[in-house]
Each structure stands twice: as C-alpha cells, then as structure tokens.
Design a protein around this motif. Structure first.
Motif, mmCIF file in Angstrom:
data_model
loop_
_atom_site.group_PDB
_atom_site.id
_atom_site.type_symbol
_atom_site.label_atom_id
_atom_site.label_comp_id
_atom_site.label_asym_id
_atom_site.label_seq_id
_atom_site.Cartn_x
_atom_site.Cartn_y
_atom_site.Cartn_z
ATOM 1 N N ALA A 6 0.844 -1.206 0.000
ATOM 2 C CA ALA A 6 0.000 0.000 0.000
ATOM 3 C C ALA A 6 0.875 1.250 0.000
ATOM 4 C CB ALA A 6 -0.918 -0.017 1.226
ATOM 5 N N GLU A 7 1.943 1.203 0.791
ATOM 6 C CA GLU A 7 2.796 2.397 0.904
ATOM 7 C C GLU A 7 3.611 2.643 -0.359
ATOM 8 O OE1 GLU A 7 3.298 2.361 5.780
ATOM 9 O OE2 GLU A 7 4.940 1.591 4.517
ATOM 10 N N ILE A 8 4.037 1.584 -1.004
ATOM 11 C CA ILE A 8 4.857 1.794 -2.209
ATOM 12 C C ILE A 8 4.023 2.465 -3.294
ATOM 13 C CG2 ILE A 8 4.594 -0.349 -3.590
ATOM 14 C CD1 ILE A 8 7.730 -0.440 -3.568
ATOM 15 N N VAL A 9 2.752 2.129 -3.352
ATOM 16 C CA VAL A 9 1.865 2.769 -4.331
ATOM 17 C C VAL A 9 1.679 4.241 -3.977
ATOM 18 C CG1 VAL A 9 -0.520 2.881 -5.160
ATOM 19 C CG2 VAL A 9 0.671 0.672 -5.039
ATOM 20 N N ARG A 10 1.415 4.525 -2.701
ATOM 21 C CA ARG A 10 1.248 5.928 -2.288
ATOM 22 C C ARG A 10 2.537 6.719 -2.566
ATOM 23 N NH1 ARG A 10 -0.310 5.711 3.841
ATOM 24 N NH2 ARG A 10 0.009 7.954 3.584
ATOM 25 N N HIS A 11 3.662 6.098 -2.214
ATOM 26 C CA HIS A 11 4.939 6.804 -2.330
ATOM 27 C C HIS A 11 5.281 7.094 -3.786
ATOM 28 C CE1 HIS A 11 8.625 8.382 -0.853
ATOM 29 N NE2 HIS A 11 9.394 7.437 -1.341
ATOM 30 N N TYR A 12 5.203 6.097 -4.628
ATOM 31 C CA TYR A 12 5.536 6.303 -6.045
ATOM 32 C C TYR A 12 4.554 7.270 -6.700
ATOM 33 C CZ TYR A 12 9.505 3.166 -6.568
ATOM 34 O OH TYR A 12 10.756 2.610 -6.493
ATOM 35 N N ARG A 13 3.300 7.181 -6.317
ATOM 36 C CA ARG A 13 2.317 8.098 -6.889
ATOM 37 C C ARG A 13 2.665 9.549 -6.527
ATOM 38 N NH1 ARG A 13 -2.228 6.326 -9.191
ATOM 39 N NH2 ARG A 13 -2.801 4.387 -8.162
ATOM 40 N N SER A 14 3.051 9.762 -5.286
ATOM 41 C CA SER A 14 3.342 11.143 -4.872
ATOM 42 C C SER A 14 4.650 11.643 -5.497
ATOM 43 C CB SER A 14 3.377 11.262 -3.341
ATOM 44 O OG SER A 14 4.612 10.841 -2.825
ATOM 45 N N LEU A 15 5.604 10.749 -5.665
ATOM 46 C CA LEU A 15 6.880 11.171 -6.255
ATOM 47 C C LEU A 15 6.738 11.445 -7.748
ATOM 48 C CD1 LEU A 15 9.417 8.695 -4.574
ATOM 49 C CD2 LEU A 15 8.837 11.021 -3.857
ATOM 50 N N VAL A 16 6.118 10.521 -8.442
ATOM 51 C CA VAL A 16 5.954 10.697 -9.901
ATOM 52 C C VAL A 16 5.025 11.881 -10.161
ATOM 53 C CG1 VAL A 16 5.136 9.581 -12.022
ATOM 54 C CG2 VAL A 16 6.462 8.273 -10.348
ATOM 55 N N GLY A 17 4.161 12.167 -9.202
ATOM 56 C CA GLY A 17 3.252 13.298 -9.325
ATOM 57 C C GLY A 17 3.932 14.647 -9.182
ATOM 58 N N HIS A 18 5.164 14.660 -8.677
ATOM 59 C CA HIS A 18 5.870 15.933 -8.517
ATOM 60 C C HIS A 18 6.724 16.193 -9.755
ATOM 61 C CE1 HIS A 18 8.329 19.151 -6.973
ATOM 62 N NE2 HIS A 18 7.568 19.197 -5.891
#
Lengths: 411, 411
Positions: free
Chosen positions: A305-317
């Motif tokens: 769950a966290e890897i999805v949140r983390h990658y989403r927020s990083l790629v989103g920047h």
C-alpha cells in the motif's frame, strides 16, 4: 496529477509505398519509460560477474539468475552498481573492476541504464587509506574519481558523485580517511573535488549530489555549492524508510524545498519495509543489528500500500526525474531488513505486483491495436518514453515534437 | 589557559625632564579590556532616550538610572541596542531614531562600544510590510540596511548584519515579509544583501553573521557564504540557555567547529537562568509563556556557578573575541525569564559578583603600585587592553609592541 508526465503524438502511418495508410490497424506499444524507475543491481554481480570477496550487501545467493532477472527487468530500467572504495579496492591497486564491468555490460545489453554509486563517500572505506597524510588521501581520492568516471565512460554515465556531504566532516561512526580530509578542506571543497574530477573525466556524465540528510543543512549546502559555481546535474535525496513511511505531505514539502533550485530531483535510495519497523530512536541506521528481521504478511500488505502511495506522490511531482528503489530481494539486503520486492526465496511480495500495477500498468501503454484515420493518422497518448507501432520506433517527449511524426511500415 | 589573552610590556618611565625615572613608584591600572564583554543596553532607552511606545523587551521600569548604570558600566564595555524593524519603524517612515541615537551617544560618552542588532531578520517585523510585492520588500530592506548602517556610522560600527538565516526561509512561527523573500531569493542571497548594503554604507563596520542554530546547517551556510565571496567580519553564535547550561565540553566542540573558518567568534546572545529551566521539548523559546518566572535562591547560586564556568571556557578559547550577555535585570526581560544579573528590584544576584570576580577581578589589573628599576623600567603584564601608569595611557596588545614603550610623566 500526472499530466506533466504525459504527452501525445499524432503519427502519420505510411505504407511501404510511402503513402499514408488509411484505415489500417497498427499495434502500438510502449517499450520504455523516460522516467528512471531504478533499483540496485548489486545482486547481479555474483551471478553475472562471477564470485568475489564477500562484504557487499546485496550479495544474495538463494535466487537463480533467471528468476532475479525476470523480476528485475520486468519493472526497472536503471540499475545502481556499488563502487564503495573499500569494496572496490580492498587492497591498494587491486580492484573489482572485472566483475563490475561484466555486470554493467550485461545490464546495458538489456537496455538498462547503469548508474555508479558513489565516487566519494566516507563510509565503506579501505583500511589501507588510514594513516596517510591528507594530501595523499586527496590525491588518491582524485585519482580514484578520475579512474572510475573516465574508465567507465560510455558504459556508466550516471554517478552519485559525492555521498552524504552534510555529515562527512563530522561523521563519528567509524574511522576513515575521508572525514579528516573533509574537516580540513570543507564540505564545498569536497563537492568541488568530486564534481570537477568526474566532470573532467566524463564530460557527458550526469553527476548527482546525494544525501540522506534532508534538513535545512542540505538545502544550504546546495545553495553554497551553486554559489561556488559548481555545476551539479541532479539533487539526490535518499529515503531509507526503515523507521516508517513518511507520508505524502512530508514528501511533497520536502520535494518543494529542494525543487526550488530548479534542478532535477533523483530519489536515489528508496526503501519501505515489509516487516517490523526500526525503532525511531536509532540515529545511524547502521547501528541497528538484529539476528533476524522477517518479512510478515501484515508487513507485506503495508509495504504494497505504501509503495503505491509513495511512487504516486513522487511521480506526481514535476521535479522528480528518477526513483531508485534500494533492494530487489530480502536475500542479503542491507541490515538484513525486509526491504525487497521479492522474498528471500525469490517469490514476489504484494509490493512487486503493486508497483508493477503502476510502472507497467497504470503508467504504461501495453500493446494496443489502433486504427488509422482516412489520412493515415493515429494519435497516441502516454507517458514520455519509447514506443513502437507495428515494431517501428517512435517516442513521446516533452515539448514540441522533434521526433518523427511519420512512421514507415515495412509491410 | 588564558595565555592567548595576556601580554607584557616593559615601560620606560620618563620624568618631566625626559630622563628615565629610576626607583620611582607608579600606579598602574587597567582601564579597559580589548575583549568585548558586552550586554544589552535596551534598558537604557527609556531612562536615557525618553519614553516611547511599548513593545520592546528590556523595557524595565523599576530600577533608577544610577543603579542600573553603576551595575552595567561596572562590568561591561559593549552595549547591544535593538533595531528590530517592527520596533524601530512601527509605522512606515516613523522611526525611533531619536531615542536610539540619544541612548547610543550616552553609552559612547561613557566609553562603551555600541553594537546594533539586527539589520535583517524575519522576526519583530512591522505589519505594514505584509502584503507588499517581493521586489518592494527587497528594496525597502536594502534601504533600511543602508539607512541604519550609514546613518549611525561613527556612533555604531558593529552590527549583527543578518540574524538567524538558517531558519529564515522556512520560519513558520509568525507571518512576516522576510521569510517569503528568503524563500524566493535564497539564504546566501539574503546574507549578500545584508552585508553588501551595510558594507557600502559603512565600510569600516564590523559586520556579524548571527544565528542560534549551531548545527551543521550553520557551518555549511558559513562555508557557502565564504565561497560566494561575501566578506564577513565575525561569526555570531547565540546561546540562550533557558533550557540549561550546555557545559564546557559542548561549548569547546562547538567553538572548534566554527573556529575552523579562521574568523573571530562573537558570543552574541548569552543567557543563563537563575530560576526554573524551560522544558527541553520547547523548540521555539518564544512559545514558552508563563505568568510568572521567579528568580530563586538555588537558581541564583546555580547561575553564578555556571556563569563562571561558561565565561572561563569561552575566554579560554582563542577564537572568541566577544561575549554579549543578554540581560542586565529581570525587570522586563525577554520571556519574563530570570536571566538578569540584577533582580527586578535592582539588587545584585550572586552571578553579578561572580562575573565581576572574573572581568574586574581575576582578569583585571586594579590600581597597583610598581617601582621602576635603576633604568626607569617597569614590566606590566595583563589582559590585552588599555592601561594607565600614573594617569598616562598605554596599552597591552597582541604581537610585537607597536604601542609606546616609553611614557612621560607630568610630575
């Protein structure tokens, strides 16, 4: 949220006769992301490069090369290889170059961008440097940087030029020859040393300033380095989250602080655990040594769950250009921590599939049949990267299309 | 331990006829320390400068000027006066210049070096700056710095040019116009702004970079500032020890870290409490507001013991050039904390006498009768500073004596 990652191209599909091909079905497929989705490639050194002295982490021995390569190459396009001085040159003049070069070539042949880590650091240092005069340490350091950056040019063109400069002159968790040099010369002088030697030896390289310290101290260092006229190509931010996922809000604020400098951000070392967390009071992660640190079912769900949140927020920047995860398997992982996307036996954790669901799912164009218009045109939209239409290469890149907007089919 | 503070001079004492005066008794007395033993002079503004708007701390009203002046002038040779923008210019264009200049002159006439604090800071800001465009804030900031540094030149030649730069762009404990400017321009740019404007307006001034953040971040800032070619005259280190005395070992290490730059160290803001300590978990000292914070007998004994230890360790370090204590009396002290050397009623705490025992005792040459040799010579040894022999001035300075080694008596 991802619109800064996505582009569109209208292709004119030409038949073998050179005329637009109307109403033709072509199979369009993404081949590669421009964005660097990376991981360490340490685990390939033994099976690909051959056996060597122990001491590296990432030296797992329980997964066969095919299983490892399938999993690794199925997700990642950038591999970090270790050039720690103490591991690379344990005896003066006797380097591990043969194994490293073999591994780097094997990766490059598979379309992987190879990154070297790190040219200059105070940890994992060879004993033979201890006790030498500062001037000699500096001369040897400069020679090593030149040799690595120059010797691997063309094969390795991305380097963590210097690692953990903020703590470098005051590091107190292990005797080494670099800390006294940094204390004497200063931090910016050390950065200059690393970048000027590497730049001279490989002018085309992407050179990264890398640190785990994401406090104001690092911002201030970067500002000083830039004021001093040292050109850096990317700001490296480590996020070893052995003590827990730091959350989107923290990451967003942190990325904004470092994005101010207008340089690409590389998330150089990213980990999320699938087991118990390290206690928050540990300062230097290396101090936490436990006999067994298992991956757990609950931990694996959390990690996914966290890897999805983390990658989403990083790629989103928009400033982030690379994310390098720090571990493919728990087998031989740093600190023995369950950081991998594979378990020690090579089976895939939920985090692997979750990350694949982004990198090769939501953010990826799989082979897709598209029909050209009456003018022979087809419009393709997707993440910046390399694509094919019926096997013919094209790309989607930021800005105005300099890439071929016409493709010629062979048949 | 103090030998870097002490010099020796052999005087040839000449009689009114110009010949060496053998076997003559002269009274030698120290008049002043070269070392800056300072304190804030905020408390003098009302009684000397006249009544003004409230809002400053240090605005005690319960001690008459004579008592205050006796105590203050009995120990200190350097006074810090407040030029906080919000206090100095609460309405645009309406400054507190008259009171400040009067106070500065009064101090200067008494042989006190006057220091201004600070030219640029993000706290105690005027409301009227809020909402202005960044370029206008910058222009106003530059104008203010020029006006202060230039307008007071000759009267105030020592300035904290910029205060708390490390936190400046990320300060979040109060709206102000400087933080967004620092965020946009960068820390080093703010330092450059303060120093270049102040230097241009008063080329002879001693300009100090001042911070409470003594972590690596500040070291890195200094290195960056120096790499950027900005000339700073001294490194200012605050030590508000409301949460407890930090001890000699910490101070020694800290001083060594900052002494590496080869610049004088100014201990700009020094406090030790004579009452309960502030809880360690408070981050911004300004957040701790309690209705009453009394000085206690045990606290006063502790303060006296600690002030001796602290001053001894600071004066013992060769790089330290100034110690400014931050409070003469508890009356109107910052945060209401019992930081003074006088109680709110003007009576002297043990810390006053303890500090006097060093500055005007152990480290001071009181009027002392000395007899000249057959050649009319007398050798005087003492802390660097100004002295007299039978009322005739001489000095003891570091290095070879460029000062008059002969003195001519009048009678």
């Amino acid at each position: 949220m991802m619109k800064h990652r996505i582009g569109e191209v209208t292709l004119t599909v030409l038949g073998p006769d050179g005329h637009p091909f109307a109403d033709r079905v072509v199979t369009v497929a993404q081949q590669r992301h421009d964005f660097a989705f990376g991981n360490i490639g340490f685990d390939f050194i033994r099976p690909v490069g051959g056996p060597g002295q122990p001491g590296y982490f990432g030296g797992g021995e329980h997964i066969d090369l095919d299983t490892l390569a399938d999993a690794w190459l199925g997700l990642f396009n950038t591999a970090t290889l270790p050039f720690y001085w103490g591991g690379y040159e344990p005896r003066r003049g006797a380097t591990d170059a043969v194994r490293l070069e073999k591994t780097a070539r094997w990766l490059a042949e598979r379309g992987v961008t190879v990154k070297g880590h790190p040219l200059l650091w105070h940890t994992v240092q060879p004993d033979w440097l201890l006790g030498l005069e500062l001037d000699e340490v500096e001369a040897l350091t400069r020679a090593r940087i030149r040799d690595l950056a120059g010797g691997y040019a063309g094969l390795i063109d991305v380097w963590d030029a210097i690692n953990e400069t903020v703590i470098m002159p005051v590091f107190s968790n292990g005797d080494n020859a670099i800390t006294p040099l940094a204390w004497d010369r200063g931090r910016i002088a050390m950065v200059r040393m690393a970048f000027e030697e590497a730049r001279a030896a490989n002018p085309g390289a992407t050179l990264i300033l890398n640190d785990f310290d994401l406090s104001s101290a690092y911002e201030i260092l970067i500002e000083g380095v830039l004021e001093a006229g040292i050109r850096i190509d990317a700001i490296g931010l480590q996020t070893h989250m052995h003590q827990g996922y730091r959350g989107e809000e923290y990451m967003q604020k942190t990325l904004d602080r470092f994005a101010r400098f207008g340089l690409p951000l590389h998330m150089t070392e990213t980990t999320l655990l699938s087991g118990d967390l390290m206690p928050a009071e540990i300062q230097d992660l290396n101090d936490y040594q436990i006999p067994s640190w298992p991956s757990t079912p609950e931990g694996e769900e959390r990690q996914a769950a966290e890897i999805v949140r983390h990658y989403r927020s990083l790629v989103g920047h928009p400033a982030v250009q690379a994310i390098n995860y720090w571990g493919i398997t728990d087998d031989g992982a740093w600190l023995g921590a369950p950081v991998g996307l594979l378990r020690a036996d090579g089976s895939r954790k939920p985090s692997y599939d979750a990350l694949a669901g982004l990198i090769k799912g939501e953010w990826w164009l799989p082979p897709t049949e598209m029909r050209t218009s009456a003018d022979g045109e087809v419009t393709v939209s997707g993440f910046f990267g390399d694509y094919t239409a019926d096997g013919v290469a094209f790309s989607i890149s930021p800005g105005q299309p300099p890439y071929p907007a016409k493709i010629l089919l062979n048949s």
